[in-house]
Design an enzyme around this catalytic site. Structure first.
Site, short mmCIF file in Angstrom:
data_model
loop_
_atom_site.label_atom_id
_atom_site.label_comp_id
_atom_site.label_asym_id
_atom_site.label_seq_id
_atom_site.Cartn_x
_atom_site.Cartn_y
_atom_site.Cartn_z
N SER A 1 -7.01 39.87 31.49
CA SER A 1 -7.25 38.56 30.86
C SER A 1 -8.74 38.34 30.55
CB SER A 1 -6.76 37.44 31.78
OG SER A 1 -7.13 36.19 31.23
N SER B 1 -9.78 35.31 29.93
CA SER B 1 -10.04 33.91 30.27
C SER B 1 -11.15 33.74 31.31
CB SER B 1 -8.75 33.23 30.75
OG SER B 1 -7.82 33.20 29.70
N LYS C 1 4.96 30.40 31.62
CA LYS C 1 4.66 29.18 30.85
C LYS C 1 5.80 28.16 30.88
CE LYS C 1 1.28 31.12 27.63
NZ LYS C 1 0.90 31.28 26.23
N ASN D 1 0.49 25.94 29.02
CA ASN D 1 -0.53 26.96 29.33
C ASN D 1 -1.73 26.35 30.05
OD1 ASN D 1 -1.87 25.59 27.27
ND2 ASN D 1 -2.84 27.46 26.52
N GLY E 1 8.65 37.08 14.13
CA GLY E 1 8.68 36.91 15.58
C GLY E 1 9.21 35.54 15.95
N ARG F 1 13.60 40.24 14.94
CA ARG F 1 14.51 41.35 15.25
C ARG F 1 15.85 40.80 15.75
NH1 ARG F 1 12.68 45.28 20.02
NH2 ARG F 1 12.75 43.25 21.09
N GLY G 1 -6.03 37.32 16.32
CA GLY G 1 -5.77 36.16 17.16
C GLY G 1 -6.87 35.82 18.15
P1 NAP Z 1 7.25 37.54 23.43
O1 NAP Z 1 7.67 36.18 23.84
O2 NAP Z 1 7.58 38.71 24.27
O3 NAP Z 1 7.86 37.78 21.95
C1 NAP Z 1 7.74 39.04 21.32
C2 NAP Z 1 8.25 38.98 19.90
O4 NAP Z 1 8.09 40.29 19.34
C3 NAP Z 1 9.74 38.63 19.78
O5 NAP Z 1 9.94 37.92 18.60
C4 NAP Z 1 10.37 40.02 19.72
O6 NAP Z 1 11.63 40.03 19.07
C5 NAP Z 1 9.36 40.75 18.86
N1 NAP Z 1 9.44 42.21 19.04
C6 NAP Z 1 9.19 42.91 20.17
N2 NAP Z 1 9.37 44.23 19.94
C7 NAP Z 1 9.74 44.34 18.62
C8 NAP Z 1 10.06 45.46 17.79
N3 NAP Z 1 10.05 46.71 18.25
N4 NAP Z 1 10.40 45.22 16.51
C9 NAP Z 1 10.40 43.94 16.03
N5 NAP Z 1 10.11 42.86 16.76
C10 NAP Z 1 9.78 43.06 18.05
O7 NAP Z 1 5.67 37.63 23.22
P2 NAP Z 1 4.67 36.42 22.83
O8 NAP Z 1 4.10 35.85 24.05
O9 NAP Z 1 5.35 35.55 21.84
O10 NAP Z 1 3.48 37.25 22.13
C11 NAP Z 1 3.61 37.72 20.80
C12 NAP Z 1 2.24 38.17 20.28
O11 NAP Z 1 1.35 37.05 20.25
C13 NAP Z 1 1.56 39.23 21.15
O12 NAP Z 1 0.89 40.13 20.31
C14 NAP Z 1 0.56 38.43 21.97
O13 NAP Z 1 -0.55 39.22 22.34
C15 NAP Z 1 0.16 37.37 20.96
N6 NAP Z 1 -0.37 36.13 21.57
C16 NAP Z 1 -1.63 35.75 21.28
C17 NAP Z 1 -2.16 34.59 21.80
C18 NAP Z 1 -3.57 34.19 21.45
O14 NAP Z 1 -4.12 33.26 22.09
N7 NAP Z 1 -4.18 34.81 20.46
C19 NAP Z 1 -1.38 33.79 22.65
C20 NAP Z 1 -0.07 34.19 22.94
C21 NAP Z 1 0.42 35.37 22.38
P3 NAP Z 1 13.01 39.77 19.88
O15 NAP Z 1 13.18 38.29 19.90
O16 NAP Z 1 14.00 40.48 19.06
O17 NAP Z 1 12.83 40.37 21.24
#
Ligand code: NAP
Length: 285
Positions: free
Chosen positions: A15, A17, A66, A87, A134, A158, A249
């Protein structure tokens, strides 16, 4: 007495943070510590009680806690309740209160992306929706923001059922806004959606898996990837090659931290200067 703050998650060692918040505490002369706290799934309630006893005043909450953090909080902002996840926690007596600063963090990043890149939101494909790829935790904050902005949006995921679930939650919240979240699609629809959308938000973890998408000609449109570092490099490089303007991001990360910091200490730290420092750290990692 030094006040205690921290970020709770699993894993947590990676992290950024602590780097961000410790820097701001020093900069603003605040006598406080901010520590990473590794907590296994299912252990948040016990940990919160322990952290209360140890005098912690505020916490950031990250995966996988969360939703549980919101459930355990005595009160929550409307925003956190709408998103269904927290968060940011702060403590008054024995009671923890919850907010979600991912949404304003995302919104700040999006506004700056359009401003900095001089991308006209309506220039390239007028009347077409934004495309969010996503439907996981991060997409919830995006959906909240777009609902608030009355931004027409297609969610492509997906697992289509997850996108449908997300859209049904937000349709209920934003029942008065007609334009927004009607469209849900699976990944097979992606080529056509990418051709016709106004701009794209990547809220998948594809970059973390070394993957991107098949990008059609971007014509200067915007792709905003919520990931950062190597994951974003991998995801965004082919989009850039196809003529898309790209944003990662990292600004969202710093901005959501800044909104938490303001909640705890009443001061808004300098996002721009911090972004430069954090990017250096990420690029040398
Ligand atoms: P999450 O809840 O695990 O969701 C993951 C997403 O990715 C779901 O929609 C999942 O689809 C999809 N996915 C995973 N593997 C895949 C594949 N092989 N093909 C197609 N889709 C796939 O994760 P999250 O917390 O939302 O995080 C998502 C992204 O946002 C990450 O890159 C994370 O680092 C980023 N993020 C950034 C911040 C920031 O402050 N910048 C904050 C939070 C998150 P399914 O529904 O089909 O599983």
């Amino acid at each position: 007495m030094t006040a205690l703050y921290g970020v709770v998650g699993n894993p947590i060692a990676h992290s950024l943070s602590p780097f961000i918040h410790q820097g701001w505490m020093r900069e603003h002369g605040i006598d406080a510590e901010y520590l990473p706290i590794q907590v296994a799934e299912g252990e948040l309630e016990r940990t919160l009680a322990e952290l209360t006893d140890r005098g912690y005043q505020g916490l950031n909450i990250t995966m996988p806690h969360k939703r549980e953090a919101l459930r355990l909080a005595a009160t929550a902002t409307t925003r956190a309740q709408s998103i269904g996840a927290a968060n940011t926690l702060w403590r008054e007596g024995d009671r923890w209160h919850a907010d979600n600063t991912d949404a304003p963090g995302f919104q700040h990043g999006l506004a700056r992306a359009f401003g900095d890149l001089d991308v006209d939101r309506d220039l390239h494909v007028p009347d077409e929706p934004a495309l969010v790829v996503g439907a996981g935790g991060a997409a919830l904050a995006v959906a909240y923001t777009f609902g608030d902005d009355n931004q027409a949006t297609t969610f492509c995921n997906r697992t289509v059922a997850n996108a449908e679930q997300l859209v049904s939650v937000y349709d209920a919240i934003y029942a008065g806004n007609p334009a927004r979240f009607r469209n849900v699609a699976g990944m097979e629809a992606l080529p056509a959606l990418l051709k016709n959308c106004a701009f794209v938000v990547n809220a998948t973890s594809l970059g973390h898996m070394g993957q991107s998408l098949d990008w059609p000609e971007g014509c200067g449109r915007l792709v905003y990837d919520l990931s950062y570092g190597k994951a974003a490099d991998i995801f965004l490089a082919p989009a850039r090659d196809a003529g898309w303007q790209t944003v990662d991001g990292l600004r969202m990360l710093v901005a959501q931290a800044a909104f938490s910091f303001r909640r705890w200490f009443g001061v808004k730290p300098d996002i721009e200067a911090t972004l430069v420092r954090v990017r250096e750290v990420v690029e040398t990692a």
